[in-house]
Design an enzyme around this catalytic site. Sequence first.
Site, short mmCIF file in Angstrom:
data_model
loop_
_atom_site.label_atom_id
_atom_site.label_comp_id
_atom_site.label_asym_id
_atom_site.label_seq_id
_atom_site.Cartn_x
_atom_site.Cartn_y
_atom_site.Cartn_z
N ARG A 37 33.74 52.71 49.72
CA ARG A 37 34.21 52.67 48.33
C ARG A 37 33.42 53.61 47.45
O ARG A 37 33.70 53.71 46.25
CB ARG A 37 34.07 51.26 47.79
CG ARG A 37 35.38 50.47 47.72
CD ARG A 37 35.03 49.08 47.37
NE ARG A 37 35.95 48.30 46.64
CZ ARG A 37 36.66 47.31 47.19
NH1 ARG A 37 36.66 47.11 48.47
NH2 ARG A 37 37.39 46.54 46.42
N ARG A 90 41.83 34.11 43.56
CA ARG A 90 40.46 34.62 43.62
C ARG A 90 39.87 34.69 42.23
O ARG A 90 40.54 35.10 41.29
CB ARG A 90 40.48 36.02 44.23
CG ARG A 90 40.47 35.99 45.73
CD ARG A 90 40.69 37.35 46.33
NE ARG A 90 39.84 38.40 45.77
CZ ARG A 90 39.83 39.63 46.23
NH1 ARG A 90 40.61 39.97 47.24
NH2 ARG A 90 39.05 40.54 45.70
P1 AMP Z 1 38.12 43.42 47.85
O1 AMP Z 1 38.51 42.13 48.50
O2 AMP Z 1 38.15 44.57 48.79
O3 AMP Z 1 38.86 43.68 46.58
O4 AMP Z 1 36.57 43.25 47.43
C1 AMP Z 1 36.14 42.23 46.57
C2 AMP Z 1 34.77 42.57 46.02
O5 AMP Z 1 33.83 42.68 47.09
C3 AMP Z 1 34.69 43.91 45.29
O6 AMP Z 1 35.13 43.83 43.96
C4 AMP Z 1 33.20 44.20 45.40
O7 AMP Z 1 32.45 43.41 44.50
C5 AMP Z 1 32.89 43.72 46.81
N1 AMP Z 1 33.11 44.82 47.80
C6 AMP Z 1 34.07 44.88 48.75
N2 AMP Z 1 33.97 46.01 49.47
C7 AMP Z 1 32.91 46.69 48.95
C8 AMP Z 1 32.31 47.93 49.24
N3 AMP Z 1 32.76 48.74 50.22
N4 AMP Z 1 31.24 48.30 48.50
C9 AMP Z 1 30.75 47.52 47.53
N5 AMP Z 1 31.29 46.33 47.18
C10 AMP Z 1 32.36 45.91 47.88
#
Ligand code: AMP
Length: 232
Positions: free
Chosen positions: A89, A161
């Site tokens: 990311r 969520r």
């Molecule tokens: P997601 O389910 O992919 O939307 O991720 C939920 C949350 O997890 C994000 O808003 C970040 O706080 C954290 N997160 C997930 N993937 C990453 C990543 N590659 N780098 C940093 N934080 C992450």
Amino acid sequence: MVDIVLLGVPGAGKGTQCELLAKWLSLPCIATGELFRAAVEEQTELGLRAESYIDKGELVPDEITVRMMAERLARAECAQGVIFDGFPRTVAQAEALNTILGDLGRQVDVVLHVAVSQSSVLMRLSGRWICRRCGRAYHQLYNSEEVLGICDVCGGQLHQRDDDRPETQRRRLEVFLELTAPLLEFYRTSGILVEIDGEQDVAAVHRDLRQAIAAILVEEPESWLPGSGHAA
Ligand code: AMP
């Protein structure tokens, strides 16, 4: 062997598509968001460190995220390749991923950008419900569960969520534009970025993703043979 990155704003449909591709290719789908949420639920040290960032819609620091991913990639189930959902990311994470895969004699083979407009994303996130047990995503408008509040697959309870709240959603989108959008250029320059129209329905997006993957598998037949039992 094939390593695939799915890129897209939160709510672009990466999770759903990752699951479908994982079945098609018989490869694990690794979603950093899910790994973090599981760690938060279990209150592990990693979870405790990650929780406050997730709640605010901020990214967990690269160093924590990359270490978690390196540990995961060392597992035997990842030896044939992985579909990455939500990782990398940041450009620093992408560089770290190149190093980790390089050490394993691998590389990112293709990056699929599931592109959707900001307005669709806000609509999708606000109607999204997730199974507490298996993580499957539903949407109250176009992919609702059969029995209200219960997962069709595992019978777990559905919930929204915390980070799908409107103010956190907005922050997550800002973070995407600030930190993740530059990755598009990073991978475009490497010549491995493919744009996919994520505004289409689930089946059409899946079809386009498969076509894009099939195209690179044909280019590198020696590393992966479709029809060899993996990509039926
Ligand atoms: P997601 O389910 O992919 O939307 O991720 C939920 C949350 O997890 C994000 O808003 C970040 O706080 C954290 N997160 C997930 N993937 C990453 C990543 N590659 N780098 C940093 N934080 C992450």
